[in-house]
Design a protein around this motif. Sequence first.
Motif: not given
Length: 275
Positions: A116, A125-128, A205-206, A208-210, A214
């Motif tokens: 990341e 950021d947010g993708l892990g 999930q990614q 929602a975080a980033s 999708e």
Amino acid sequence: MKKFTALLVIMVLHGLLFQTAFAQEERKAMVPLPSVDDFTRGEDGWAVGLGLGIEYETAYEGSDEFGLEIDPAGAVQWRRGDNIFFWAGEAFGWRGLRNDTWLLEALVGFDEGREEGDSDKGYLDGLGDGDEGLELVLQGRRALDADWRYWLVGRVVTGENGNLGLFGVGRRFGQQNDGSGSEVNLVAVFHDSEYANNGFGITAQQAAASGLPETRISSGLRSVGVDYSYRKHINRNWQIFGEVLFEYYSSDVRSSPIARSNYETEVGIGFIYVF
């Protein structure tokens, strides 16, 4: 006296020619391709070449950020006839020449995955972090003439993060048989959906975080590209090498928010000392 002088000159020239011929034979590579490391000088047994390379490249696949990176170069090799076993960085493998026209290679390497923090601008950021894992690489080159002036190349990469295939044609420049000179390859690269989404897909999930949408990437054509390799033998021990790589992504890959650039490029140069 004149006869003696003439004889002495002939003997000196003969000795120089013999040494030159011996040196050329000694330095003959298993295949005369600059992209293929061969530090054995045509002899069976152990060979070691160590050095450093500096690369100017994209920060990650699809990035529009660039940076410099210094990496070790070279390999430890053991040769027996037309077979070389080698350890180079995070890869261990074998390559062999068959019927003077087939160069086959198999290696096990380590894929470090994307982190990341690879983006200084926070685009990841947010993708892990991407998954690390082992990869098996199988490659074959088929010479189209006796002196490896032209060839076909195929490569398959398979591992925990999916599968990738490469197919292309190559051209060698120069008359040397010691692995120096230059070459160029034109290739097309394909990936399956697992490999594609590991690099350019975005899960729910990614997303929602980033805040990125999708994204699902299908299997198929990944890119077309060209790479240029150069190698110069300064003397018996020192070598300079260089590489230029350009990869243009397919429309499917370019549609991913991760692909902030339509292409990936890399320029590298370095040196190796052969023991």
